[in-house]
Scaffold this motif. Structure first.
Motif, PDB file in Angstrom:
ATOM      1  N   THR A   1      40.432  36.942  50.658  1.00 40.94           N
ATOM      2  CA  THR A   1      40.049  35.727  50.716  1.00 40.94           C
ATOM      3  C   THR A   1      38.706  35.677  50.190  1.00 40.94           C
ATOM      4  O   THR A   1      37.770  36.082  50.700  1.00 40.94           O
ATOM      5  N   PRO A   2      38.539  35.190  48.959  1.00 46.00           N
ATOM      6  CA  PRO A   2      37.008  34.619  48.426  1.00 46.00           C
ATOM      7  C   PRO A   2      36.020  33.939  49.175  1.00 46.00           C
ATOM      8  O   PRO A   2      36.670  32.858  50.020  1.00 46.00           O
ATOM      9  N   LEU A   3      34.905  34.359  49.600  1.00 47.19           N
ATOM     10  CA  LEU A   3      33.882  33.763  50.464  1.00 47.19           C
ATOM     11  C   LEU A   3      32.718  33.027  49.582  1.00 47.19           C
ATOM     12  O   LEU A   3      32.045  32.139  50.025  1.00 47.19           O
ATOM     13  N   ALA A   4      32.193  33.960  48.804  1.00 42.95           N
ATOM     14  CA  ALA A   4      31.141  33.706  47.837  1.00 42.95           C
ATOM     15  C   ALA A   4      30.994  34.791  46.643  1.00 42.95           C
ATOM     16  O   ALA A   4      31.874  35.386  46.430  1.00 42.95           O
ATOM     17  N   TRP A   5      30.108  33.973  45.958  1.00 46.91           N
ATOM     18  CA  TRP A   5      29.859  34.599  44.517  1.00 46.91           C
ATOM     19  C   TRP A   5      28.524  35.022  44.153  1.00 46.91           C
ATOM     20  O   TRP A   5      27.786  34.352  44.795  1.00 46.91           O
ATOM     21  N   VAL A   6      28.157  36.164  43.676  1.00 42.80           N
ATOM     22  CA  VAL A   6      27.043  36.654  43.327  1.00 42.80           C
ATOM     23  C   VAL A   6      26.561  36.472  41.664  1.00 42.80           C
ATOM     24  O   VAL A   6      27.648  37.000  41.080  1.00 42.80           O
ATOM     25  N   THR A   7      25.798  35.678  41.302  1.00 43.52           N
ATOM     26  CA  THR A   7      25.626  35.461  39.923  1.00 43.52           C
ATOM     27  C   THR A   7      24.118  35.943  39.538  1.00 43.52           C
ATOM     28  O   THR A   7      23.343  35.900  40.414  1.00 43.52           O
ATOM     29  N   TYR A   8      23.953  36.516  38.296  1.00 48.01           N
ATOM     30  CA  TYR A   8      22.465  36.978  37.844  1.00 48.01           C
ATOM     31  C   TYR A   8      22.241  35.731  36.853  1.00 48.01           C
ATOM     32  O   TYR A   8      22.714  35.090  36.184  1.00 48.01           O
ATOM     33  N   THR A   9      20.793  35.190  37.484  1.00 42.25           N
ATOM     34  CA  THR A   9      20.132  34.359  36.583  1.00 42.25           C
ATOM     35  C   THR A   9      19.423  34.665  35.489  1.00 42.25           C
ATOM     36  O   THR A   9      19.109  34.179  34.605  1.00 42.25           O
ATOM     37  N   ASP A  10      18.592  36.047  35.802  1.00 40.51           N
ATOM     38  CA  ASP A  10      17.942  36.710  34.740  1.00 40.51           C
ATOM     39  C   ASP A  10      17.775  38.271  35.381  1.00 40.51           C
ATOM     40  O   ASP A  10      18.351  38.631  36.661  1.00 40.51           O
ATOM     41  N   GLY A  11      16.947  39.086  34.733  1.00 37.09           N
ATOM     42  CA  GLY A  11      16.737  40.276  35.340  1.00 37.09           C
ATOM     43  C   GLY A  11      15.949  40.475  36.572  1.00 37.09           C
ATOM     44  O   GLY A  11      15.816  41.611  37.191  1.00 37.09           O
ATOM     45  N   THR A  12      15.460  39.355  37.072  1.00 40.71           N
ATOM     46  CA  THR A  12      14.440  39.724  38.287  1.00 40.71           C
ATOM     47  C   THR A  12      15.241  38.797  39.377  1.00 40.71           C
ATOM     48  O   THR A  12      14.709  39.276  40.643  1.00 40.71           O
ATOM     49  N   TYR A  13      16.222  38.154  39.431  1.00 40.41           N
ATOM     50  CA  TYR A  13      16.881  37.769  40.463  1.00 40.41           C
ATOM     51  C   TYR A  13      18.260  37.383  40.405  1.00 40.41           C
ATOM     52  O   TYR A  13      18.960  36.864  39.411  1.00 40.41           O
TER      53      TYR A  13
END
Length: 188
Positions: free
Chosen positions: A38-50
């Motif tokens: 069951t999906p709970l959360a997503w991780v996305t990159y906004t740029d190379g530092t965070y």
């Protein structure tokens, strides 16, 4: 009956979402789900530092900022620090030193061969008697053709929600160290 929140669960899976081998993938970099999927959360990159972790509803959970080659800071929506992780030495993925929001030090350490498991402890396993294991992270390849990785994160019931948040964030950091954004090489 309400479902437990992400940081109330004793086990979660952090993994690269499945994708087509033939089309460009534009979704989240990592997904956090229950062991049952069951999906709970997503991780996305906004740029190379965070990177940003958000619930599947879009609610902001925390941001992971990277400093130098292997230092990370976790901040909440107000910009307040809620944990840190860092690695030293030649092999950056051997041991991560963590600090929770309350200042509790934890270590995520790969004990040796095979290179597929890390133990969560309060003390360094190399520094004396075997420490109590508070959690375990096991990595596996879920699609060997394109090398998708998943991390099963098991945490001791005695860890509180803030400590679990730090552990989940550190697994994202571990993935960033093993598979830097834009890198297509095999994991370290």
């Amino acid at each position: 009956m309400t479902e437990p929140g992400l940081f109330e669960l004793e086990a979660v899976v952090v993994g690269q979402p499945k994708r087509s081998r033939w089309r460009r993938y534009m979704g989240p970099v990592l997904a956090v789900s229950t062991v049952k999927g069951t999906p709970l959360a997503w991780v996305t990159y906004t740029d190379g530092t965070y990177s940003v972790l958000t619930e599947t509803s879009g609610e902001f959970l925390f941001r992971i900022e990277k400093f130098g080659s292997a230092k990370f800071r976790f901040t909440d929506a107000a910009g307040r620090e809620v944990g840190t992780a860092g690695a030293r030495g030649l092999i950056k993925t051997r041991q991560l030193s963590l600090q929770t929001e309350q200042g509790r030090p934890l270590l995520l350490t790969r004990p040796g061969l095979p290179y597929t498991e890390w133990h969560l402890t309060e003390t360094d396993p190399d520094g004396g008697p075997a420490p109590e294991i508070l959690g375990r992270v096991t990595v596996s390849t879920i699609d060997s053709w394109i090398g998708l990785q998943q991390y099963v994160v098991e945490m001791d019931p005695r860890l509180d929600a803030d400590e679990r948040r730090t552990v989940v964030a550190s697994v994202v950091c571990l993935h960033l160290l093993r598979r830097p954004p834009g890198d297509s090489t095999a994991p370290v």
